[in-house]
Motif scaffolding. Structure first.
Motif, mmCIF file in Angstrom:
data_model
loop_
_atom_site.group_PDB
_atom_site.id
_atom_site.type_symbol
_atom_site.label_atom_id
_atom_site.label_comp_id
_atom_site.label_asym_id
_atom_site.label_seq_id
_atom_site.Cartn_x
_atom_site.Cartn_y
_atom_site.Cartn_z
ATOM 1 N N ASN A 277 0.810 -1.212 0.000
ATOM 2 C CA ASN A 277 0.000 0.000 0.000
ATOM 3 C C ASN A 277 0.850 1.271 0.000
ATOM 4 O O ASN A 277 0.416 2.305 -0.523
ATOM 5 N N GLN A 281 0.376 4.020 -2.812
ATOM 6 C CA GLN A 281 -0.104 5.366 -2.519
ATOM 7 C C GLN A 281 0.538 6.397 -3.447
ATOM 8 O O GLN A 281 -0.157 7.204 -4.075
ATOM 9 N N ARG A 317 -5.304 -2.836 -4.665
ATOM 10 C CA ARG A 317 -5.828 -2.381 -3.372
ATOM 11 C C ARG A 317 -6.877 -3.353 -2.831
ATOM 12 O O ARG A 317 -6.885 -3.671 -1.634
#
Length: 636
Positions: A277, A281, A317
């Motif tokens: 993650n 991002q 995700r």
């Protein structure tokens, strides 16, 4: 054979056999008192033996027989006193002091008088038996001998009184023992009268021994047999209990290993989520920048490629989020749900995939409500529905296959959802491994093996269980796969949980000064992407690479919102929050934690703080800016 000799032989045979049996029984736990009865039987056997010897050669043996018999009779009756009044363990100390002195004194007195020859005269007396002219020789007791005879008689009476008390207390077999003591006492008095010359008859003490020892022997054997049967029953029950406990222990060990394995998977998933993650991002923010670039307006192919990139990041995700389903949902995400509504929603979502080729049969029996995340539970039901429909389509060929879905209440009160198909069923070699990551029933069709793993994680995070089996036809062949989902029941009137508080929609003031944000992020690429992205949204961002640097900067300036990563070297986000609470309490209320995942229970507990705003990475730029403005407005 003379009647007296016959009685003596029968008596000594019975008494010695009883002695051996009682010695064996007395070795069993709880049967130590029987040692006194072994003494009773042994002394009676010796008494009968001496009588038999005296009858075989009365002229040679009579001078010592009476003396020995008086001593043996005293020992015999002393044994009866001990057996009657001793405790279960047959302890000598359990007898009263008076009884112990009486027994010791009686045996010593009889022994001393007999050894000194004070019990009888040396000459024999010829008696006419029942007036028939027959004669039997017997010793003549002296006054001292007649006095000593009263010792065993008194001991017999003491024992008889004790046995009467046992009979009145309801002890099994005690009544027959009392009857035996009555005849024993009667025959003992008869022998004393004959020995004292007051009665012309044969000696009947041997018959008295038989009358009293036989019922006691039968009583003890019945009790011993019953104890043996009870012990056998207890041993059987114990063996069954041991087997059951062993099975439970083995099952508990398997469950513990499974829980440890799942906990390891959960920690691995959290760690993987964090590591994925974080780069996801800044990838997402960078893609946002590319989408807003002027060059994208004139390049259709680049816009399509960028759309695929966004789709890829979203799929990544989603996979990472699914891997974190082994963490129990927060109370804010839990609702009171009817499992029938969950199934109906899943059927409605999945129906386009099988509408024309699979016939779905439903049976919605009453089922208790459950507390859970509706979206995730619908996902749980949808996964085996899709798998079952695909299996039915593959097996049915030209005909319409059947998919059965039912709800019910389990025997333990839990809510149950069962999904059964008429497909080929699960492969036997992977049936026991279903629900593990990367174990799939659709390897030939591109299955990843994460569907059932994620579903099982969601169910277990809700406190439930998920089971897999094959339905069997009468010929033993598989009749399709069966998936059973079980969830703990919650009564509607006892349902608990916090009701989510809806946050009013934030409306930006065009004339307000830009929001000032302190961004704490140890990853320089992420920090750079976040800073650029939020500045494009009109925020002023000051970025630092550690919590220590943030605390130092806060001594010089005060932002509107503080955004911090959770897992950082040196000082974690949780430790940074504690430092803010101590130094800058107002800023602690305006703290926002951004995280790709918590890898420890302490961090999970920190994230559960209801006063904290937690945002999961990756997050869309516009949504992040909106949430930061809401946080600042709510804490103003």
């Amino acid at each position: 054979m003379d009647a007296s000799l016959f009685i003596a032989i029968v008596s000594l045979t019975l008494q010695f056999s009883t002695t051996v049996a009682m010695i064996v029984i007395a070795r069993a736990p709880g049967w130590q008192r029987v040692r006194w009865f072994a003494l009773v039987a042994c002394s009676a056997g010796l008494y009968s033996l001496s009588d038999a010897l005296g009858m075989v050669a009365p002229e040679q043996n009579s001078w010592w027989i009476t003396r020995v018999n008086i001593t043996l009779a005293t020992i015999h009756t002393a044994g009866w006193v001990a057996y009657t009044y001793a405790d279960r363990a047959g302890s000598w100390r359990s007898l009263s002091g008076r009884l112990r002195w009486w027994m010791i004194g009686g045996v010593l007195a009889a022994t001393v008088v007999s050894v000194l020859g004070l019990t009888d005269h040396t000459e024999l007396a010829a008696r006419d038996i029942l007036g028939r002219g027959g004669s039997a020789g017997g010793p003549i007791l002296t006054p001292i001998g007649q006095s000593v005879v009263f010792i065993p008689l008194i001991s017999i009476l003491l024992s008889a009184v004790g046995q009467v008390g046992r009979a009145r207390a309801g002890e099994e077999g005690a009544a027959s023992v009392v009857v035996g003591f009555f005849f024993f006492t009667l025959f003992a008095v008869e022998e004393a009268l004959v020995a004292a010359g007051m009665l012309d008859f044969i000696y009947l003490a041997d018959l008295g021994y038989i009358c009293v020892t036989l019922p006691v022997t039968m009583q003890l054997l019945r009790r011993f047999t019953r104890d043996a049967q009870r012990l056998d029953t207890l041993s059987t029950h114990l063996a069954e209990e041991v087997a059951r406990r062993t099975q439970e222990r083995d099952e508990a060990r398997v469950n513990l290993i499974e829980q440890q394995r799942l906990a390891s998977l959960g920690r691995l998933a959290a760690g993987v989520g964090h590591e994925i993650n974080n780069p996801l991002q800044y990838l997402r923010f960078s893609l946002d920048e590319l989408r807003e670039s002027p060059i994208m307006a004139s390049h259709e192919a680049l816009r399509e490629t960028l759309a695929h990139a966004f789709d890829g990041t979203e799929r990544i995700r989603k996979v990472v989020d699914d891997l974190r389903t082994y963490v129990r949902p927060s109370d804010d995400a839990l609702e009171l749900l009817d499992v029938r509504d969950i199934v109906r929603t899943a059927l409605r979502i999945g129906s386009p995939q099988w509408r024309h080729s699979v016939h779905v049969e439903t049976r919605f029996d009453d089922a208790p409500h459950v507390r859970g995340d509706e979206g995730k539970l619908v996902q749980v039901v949808l996964n085996p529905l899709v798998n079952g429909a695909q299996s039915v389509l593959q097996a049915a060929e030209s005909r319409t296959g059947v998919l059965c879905v039912s709800t019910r209440t389990g025997s333990d009160g839990w809510a149950e959802i069962e999904i059964a198909d008429e497909g080929g069923g699960f492969e036997p070699d992977i049936l026991s491994r279903l629900g593990e990551p990367y174990v799939t029933t659709k390897a030939s069709r591109g299955g990843t093996g994460l569907g059932l793993f994620v579903s099982r994680g969601i169910v277990e995070a809700h406190g439930g269980t998920m089971h897999f089996r094959n339905a069997a036809r009468s010929d033993g062949e598989s009749a399709g796969a069966v998936v059973l989902i079980r969830l703990p029941a919650v009564s509607p009137r006892h349902a608990t949980g916090r009701t989510p508080i809806s946050t009013p929609l934030f409306v930006s003031d065009a004339h307000a000064p830009p929001l000032r944000v302190l961004m704490v992020e140890d990853d320089r690429a992420i920090l750079s992407a976040l800073t650029r992205g939020l500045e494009r949204e009109g925020l002023l961002v000051h970025g630092v690479h550690s919590a220590a640097a943030a605390l130092e900067w806060l001594e010089q300036d005060q932002p509107d919102v503080v955004v911090s990563d959770l897992m950082m070297p040196g000082m974690s986000g949780a430790e940074f929050a504690n430092a803010l609470a101590a130094r800058h309490p107002a800023l602690r209320r305006r703290l926002v934690i951004m995280t790709g995942g918590a890898t420890t229970p302490d961090l999970e507990q920190f994230l559960a703080d209801p006063s904290l705003m937690v945002l999961g990475k990756p997050i869309a730029r516009q949504f992040l800016a909106e949430q930061l403005r809401k946080r600042a407005a709510a804490s103003a």
